[in-house]
Write a protein that holds these residues in place. Structure first.
Motif, PDB file in Angstrom:
ATOM      1  N   LEU A 154       0.804  -1.215   0.000  1.00 27.81           N
ATOM      2  CA  LEU A 154       0.000   0.000   0.000  1.00 27.81           C
ATOM      3  C   LEU A 154       0.841   1.272   0.000  1.00 27.81           C
ATOM      4  O   LEU A 154       0.385   2.309  -0.467  1.00 27.81           O
ATOM      5  CB  LEU A 154      -0.917  -0.006   1.227  1.00 27.81           C
ATOM      6  CG  LEU A 154      -1.954  -1.142   1.265  1.00 27.81           C
ATOM      7  CD1 LEU A 154      -2.635  -1.172   2.619  1.00 27.81           C
ATOM      8  CD2 LEU A 154      -2.976  -0.975   0.153  1.00 27.81           C
ATOM      9  N   LEU A 155       2.053   1.212   0.536  1.00 30.38           N
ATOM     10  CA  LEU A 155       2.866   2.415   0.701  1.00 30.38           C
ATOM     11  C   LEU A 155       4.087   2.476  -0.199  1.00 30.38           C
ATOM     12  O   LEU A 155       4.709   3.525  -0.311  1.00 30.38           O
ATOM     13  CB  LEU A 155       3.332   2.525   2.160  1.00 30.38           C
ATOM     14  CG  LEU A 155       2.253   2.657   3.223  1.00 30.38           C
ATOM     15  CD1 LEU A 155       2.891   2.681   4.603  1.00 30.38           C
ATOM     16  CD2 LEU A 155       1.414   3.903   2.998  1.00 30.38           C
ATOM     17  N   ALA A 156       4.466   1.379  -0.848  1.00 31.23           N
ATOM     18  CA  ALA A 156       5.763   1.295  -1.517  1.00 31.23           C
ATOM     19  C   ALA A 156       5.686   1.611  -2.996  1.00 31.23           C
ATOM     20  O   ALA A 156       4.665   1.394  -3.650  1.00 31.23           O
ATOM     21  CB  ALA A 156       6.342  -0.098  -1.332  1.00 31.23           C
ATOM     22  N   LYS A 157       6.808   2.116  -3.509  1.00 27.38           N
ATOM     23  CA  LYS A 157       6.977   2.219  -4.953  1.00 27.38           C
ATOM     24  C   LYS A 157       7.135   0.804  -5.509  1.00 27.38           C
ATOM     25  O   LYS A 157       7.879  -0.006  -4.979  1.00 27.38           O
ATOM     26  CB  LYS A 157       8.198   3.071  -5.291  1.00 27.38           C
ATOM     27  CG  LYS A 157       8.004   4.541  -4.963  1.00 27.38           C
ATOM     28  CD  LYS A 157       9.180   5.392  -5.397  1.00 27.38           C
ATOM     29  CE  LYS A 157       8.923   6.868  -5.073  1.00 27.38           C
ATOM     30  NZ  LYS A 157      10.074   7.732  -5.445  1.00 27.38           N
ATOM     31  N   ARG A 158       6.458   0.519  -6.571  1.00 23.08           N
ATOM     32  CA  ARG A 158       6.304  -0.837  -7.080  1.00 23.08           C
ATOM     33  C   ARG A 158       7.640  -1.508  -7.405  1.00 23.08           C
ATOM     34  O   ARG A 158       8.454  -0.967  -8.141  1.00 23.08           O
ATOM     35  CB  ARG A 158       5.409  -0.816  -8.324  1.00 23.08           C
ATOM     36  CG  ARG A 158       4.969  -2.195  -8.796  1.00 23.08           C
ATOM     37  CD  ARG A 158       3.989  -2.060  -9.933  1.00 23.08           C
ATOM     38  NE  ARG A 158       3.502  -3.351 -10.381  1.00 23.08           N
ATOM     39  CZ  ARG A 158       2.511  -4.005  -9.827  1.00 23.08           C
ATOM     40  NH1 ARG A 158       1.887  -3.476  -8.805  1.00 23.08           N
ATOM     41  NH2 ARG A 158       2.112  -5.182 -10.289  1.00 23.08           N
ATOM     42  N   ASN A 159       7.820  -2.713  -6.841  1.00 20.52           N
ATOM     43  CA  ASN A 159       8.919  -3.621  -7.177  1.00 20.52           C
ATOM     44  C   ASN A 159      10.314  -3.118  -6.811  1.00 20.52           C
ATOM     45  O   ASN A 159      11.303  -3.759  -7.162  1.00 20.52           O
ATOM     46  CB  ASN A 159       8.912  -3.970  -8.669  1.00 20.52           C
ATOM     47  CG  ASN A 159       7.813  -4.956  -9.011  1.00 20.52           C
ATOM     48  OD1 ASN A 159       7.373  -5.723  -8.152  1.00 20.52           O
ATOM     49  ND2 ASN A 159       7.363  -4.941 -10.242  1.00 20.52           N
ATOM     50  N   LEU A 160      10.445  -2.010  -6.120  1.00 17.95           N
ATOM     51  CA  LEU A 160      11.765  -1.519  -5.728  1.00 17.95           C
ATOM     52  C   LEU A 160      12.102  -2.008  -4.320  1.00 17.95           C
ATOM     53  O   LEU A 160      11.363  -1.752  -3.375  1.00 17.95           O
ATOM     54  CB  LEU A 160      11.814   0.014  -5.761  1.00 17.95           C
ATOM     55  CG  LEU A 160      11.861   0.689  -7.128  1.00 17.95           C
ATOM     56  CD1 LEU A 160      11.874   2.200  -6.962  1.00 17.95           C
ATOM     57  CD2 LEU A 160      13.087   0.246  -7.912  1.00 17.95           C
ATOM     58  N   ILE A 161      13.219  -2.714  -4.203  1.00 17.85           N
ATOM     59  CA  ILE A 161      13.711  -3.175  -2.911  1.00 17.85           C
ATOM     60  C   ILE A 161      15.124  -2.635  -2.720  1.00 17.85           C
ATOM     61  O   ILE A 161      15.973  -2.764  -3.608  1.00 17.85           O
ATOM     62  CB  ILE A 161      13.741  -4.716  -2.822  1.00 17.85           C
ATOM     63  CG1 ILE A 161      12.340  -5.297  -3.034  1.00 17.85           C
ATOM     64  CG2 ILE A 161      14.311  -5.158  -1.475  1.00 17.85           C
ATOM     65  CD1 ILE A 161      11.367  -4.974  -1.929  1.00 17.85           C
ATOM     66  N   TYR A 162      15.363  -2.010  -1.579  1.00 18.88           N
ATOM     67  CA  TYR A 162      16.686  -1.470  -1.260  1.00 18.88           C
ATOM     68  C   TYR A 162      17.326  -2.303  -0.153  1.00 18.88           C
ATOM     69  O   TYR A 162      16.680  -2.609   0.846  1.00 18.88           O
ATOM     70  CB  TYR A 162      16.585  -0.005  -0.820  1.00 18.88           C
ATOM     71  CG  TYR A 162      16.198   0.937  -1.923  1.00 18.88           C
ATOM     72  CD1 TYR A 162      17.155   1.656  -2.626  1.00 18.88           C
ATOM     73  CD2 TYR A 162      14.861   1.108  -2.275  1.00 18.88           C
ATOM     74  CE1 TYR A 162      16.802   2.521  -3.649  1.00 18.88           C
ATOM     75  CE2 TYR A 162      14.493   1.975  -3.300  1.00 18.88           C
ATOM     76  CZ  TYR A 162      15.469   2.672  -3.979  1.00 18.88           C
ATOM     77  OH  TYR A 162      15.110   3.529  -4.997  1.00 18.88           O
ATOM     78  N   ASN A 163      18.571  -2.653  -0.373  1.00 16.38           N
ATOM     79  CA  ASN A 163      19.349  -3.375   0.624  1.00 16.38           C
ATOM     80  C   ASN A 163      20.352  -2.396   1.235  1.00 16.38           C
ATOM     81  O   ASN A 163      21.274  -1.943   0.562  1.00 16.38           O
ATOM     82  CB  ASN A 163      20.077  -4.553  -0.026  1.00 16.38           C
ATOM     83  CG  ASN A 163      20.874  -5.379   0.965  1.00 16.38           C
ATOM     84  OD1 ASN A 163      20.980  -5.037   2.145  1.00 16.38           O
ATOM     85  ND2 ASN A 163      21.479  -6.459   0.502  1.00 16.38           N
ATOM     86  N   ILE A 164      20.137  -2.053   2.499  1.00 17.57           N
ATOM     87  CA  ILE A 164      21.051  -1.145   3.193  1.00 17.57           C
ATOM     88  C   ILE A 164      22.008  -1.981   4.041  1.00 17.57           C
ATOM     89  O   ILE A 164      21.577  -2.696   4.946  1.00 17.57           O
ATOM     90  CB  ILE A 164      20.297  -0.153   4.099  1.00 17.57           C
ATOM     91  CG1 ILE A 164      19.307   0.684   3.285  1.00 17.57           C
ATOM     92  CG2 ILE A 164      21.280   0.764   4.823  1.00 17.57           C
ATOM     93  CD1 ILE A 164      18.534   1.679   4.108  1.00 17.57           C
ATOM     94  N   GLU A 165      23.287  -1.890   3.728  1.00 18.32           N
ATOM     95  CA  GLU A 165      24.313  -2.542   4.524  1.00 18.32           C
ATOM     96  C   GLU A 165      24.936  -1.499   5.452  1.00 18.32           C
ATOM     97  O   GLU A 165      25.405  -0.460   4.995  1.00 18.32           O
ATOM     98  CB  GLU A 165      25.386  -3.156   3.630  1.00 18.32           C
ATOM     99  CG  GLU A 165      24.853  -4.245   2.697  1.00 18.32           C
ATOM    100  CD  GLU A 165      25.947  -4.794   1.793  1.00 18.32           C
ATOM    101  OE1 GLU A 165      27.055  -4.215   1.774  1.00 18.32           O
ATOM    102  OE2 GLU A 165      25.684  -5.798   1.108  1.00 18.32           O
TER     103      GLU A 165
END
Length: 258
Positions: free
Chosen positions: A40-51
């Protein structure tokens, strides 16, 4: 007896209304939803990996030098479904800390594929092992980007980045997003991205801002407070926060975002 019963029932209703109102103010109530927050809140299909890597004092330069030999090649490899969004080392705040942000444009399937392909790169395991010797602590967070966050245009090369990491109380996410969606445009030119964790330290929100220098940061923040809308944002969101950490960062020389 009937009169006494009605009085007690009326007092119970008043108490219930008061406690509900207090809980909403203190904790932040979310509206009833029928789907996951990420949908409901996310930009579609974008996943960020923060190390998040905490380097031993005195070893930051060595860590970055080693990473420069490997990370740009991963970024340039079209067969690995990930891109290096940015890498930053803290100048003020949590010293000796490095944030490396990867972006997957095809959702969790790209994350799965990336993990498999990285393990097949010759020497990558040795690279991680050697880098690990320079660290005191490390962690990862998989995050989505808020759909309401304005599109950031890289309009200059240089300056500083501010990372504001909020630990929110459970149950506040929708109210948080609703408040920020109405106010972030007041500082659109400084707003780089807004992320929310899905795996790792849950209920964590990251806001990244960009300025030419610390004086520019002060000027922009002072101007925001002249808006009543910004003051309303702070009033609404402060009760939702358990903890806030602020870091001023510089990009690595090979960081795509710089």
């Amino acid at each position: 007896m009937l009169i006494l019963f009605r009085q007690l029932r009326h007092q119970k209703r008043l108490f219930s209304t008061w406690t509900d109102t207090f809980d909403k103010y203190l904790i932040g109530a979310e509206p009833p939803v029928k789907d996951q927050h990420s949908k409901l809140l996310a930009k579609r299909n974008l996943i960020y990996n923060i190390e998040i890597q905490d380097v031993k004092p005195g070893y930051v330069s060595e860590y970055l030098s080693n990473a420069e030999k490997v990370l740009p090649d991963i970024h340039a490899d079209n067969d690995i479904p990930v891109e290096l969004y940015g890498q930053f080392h803290v100048q003020l705040g949590q010293l000796d800390r490095i944030y490396t942000i990867w972006r997957h444009s095809d959702g969790y399937s790209a994350v799965d594929k990336t993990l498999l392909q990285l393990n097949q790169i010759k020497g990558y395991g040795n690279f991680l092992e050697e880098q690990g010797k320079l660290l005191r602590k490390r962690e990862q967070q998989l995050c989505y980007e808020f759909a309401f966050w304005p599109q950031y245009d890289d309009y200059y090369d240089g300056g500083i980045f501010e990372l504001r990491s909020y630990s929110l109380k459970a149950g506040c996410l929708y109210e948080w997003a609703n408040a920020w969606s109405k106010a972030v445009n007041l500082r659109e030119k400084d707003a780089v991205m807004g992320l929310c964790s899905q795996i790792g330290d849950m209920y964590t929100v990251h806001h990244i801002w960009r300025y030419t220098d610390l004086e520019h940061r002060k000027t922009e923040r002072d101007m925001s407070w002249q808006s009543g809308e910004w003051a309303d944002l702070v009033i609404k969101t402060v009760p939702m926060i358990k903890n806030l950490q602020v870091n001023i960062m510089q990009p690595s020389i090979y960081s795509p975002l710089r």
